[in-house]
Design an enzyme around this catalytic site. Sequence first.
Site, PDB file in Angstrom:
ATOM      1  CG  ASP A  11      -1.964  -1.046   1.215  1.00  0.00           C
ATOM      2  OD1 ASP A  11      -2.323  -1.487   0.108  1.00  0.00           O
ATOM      3  OD2 ASP A  11      -2.433  -1.442   2.295  1.00  0.00           O
ATOM      4  CG  ASP A 130     -11.697  -1.606  -0.117  1.00  0.00           C
ATOM      5  OD1 ASP A 130     -10.951  -2.601  -0.192  1.00  0.00           O
ATOM      6  OD2 ASP A 130     -11.344  -0.469  -0.488  1.00  0.00           O
TER       7      ASP A 130
END
Length: 256
Positions: A11, A130
């Site tokens: 990330d 998500d």
Amino acid sequence: MLAKRVIPCLDVKDGRVVKGTEFLQLRDAGDPVELAAFYDGESADELVFLDITASHEQRKTIIEMAARVAEQVFIPFTVGGGISSINDIRNILLAGADKTSVNSAAVKTPRLIAEGAEMFGSQCIVVAVDARRRDKLDPSRGWEVYINGGRVPAGLDVLEWVATVEKLGAGEILLTSMDRDGTKEGYDNELNRAVSETVGIPVISSGGAGNLKHLADGIKLGKADAVLAASIFHYREYTIKQAKEFLAGEQIVVRN
């Protein structure tokens, strides 16, 4: 049985790899290019590179960084964050990535999945989902899809959405439990199993890995095809080799 994959996730924010909890409280984990080269040497099965604030900040993925990372690795490599058009997908693949990951843009413009799959092949289109439980005290209410780096509820049921993206031509689903992200309490295997039983395409489990047993549980209990983790690898708590040896010891087929 197809071999299960172990995938480190990078990330990236402001050019650095970061890791947080429930998408917040980010802390530095290193340089993405150096980490990519390290994991390639560790024999990770794949890498996932996500520019985690690109959609929220309405900017494009840093293609130059993706290209530098791609130069360092010889394993399959997925890039996501801020991808919103066929041209974006094309540029990411030309930069050296094997796959692209779309989330917010897929929700806002579902035809992007179909067009991307038709033009580049389903294997190049990973849809990131998500997911957050609607009510932690009432599991029967299921999970909702979130976009823009987990900041905005999309008003979509996770199981309905994954069925839709499969029909549109997605080749894989990167499923992240927002409730478990960064907690190191283990994957939400009820979520993983529900999604894995809904679709016929591979599911990558993400969010919550804190030890090697969690990886095994994601595969055995969650029925995931691959397990993705960040902090346990970034901070050298475990190596890729240790992860694969543990999974093999649990009678899970992994790639040597």
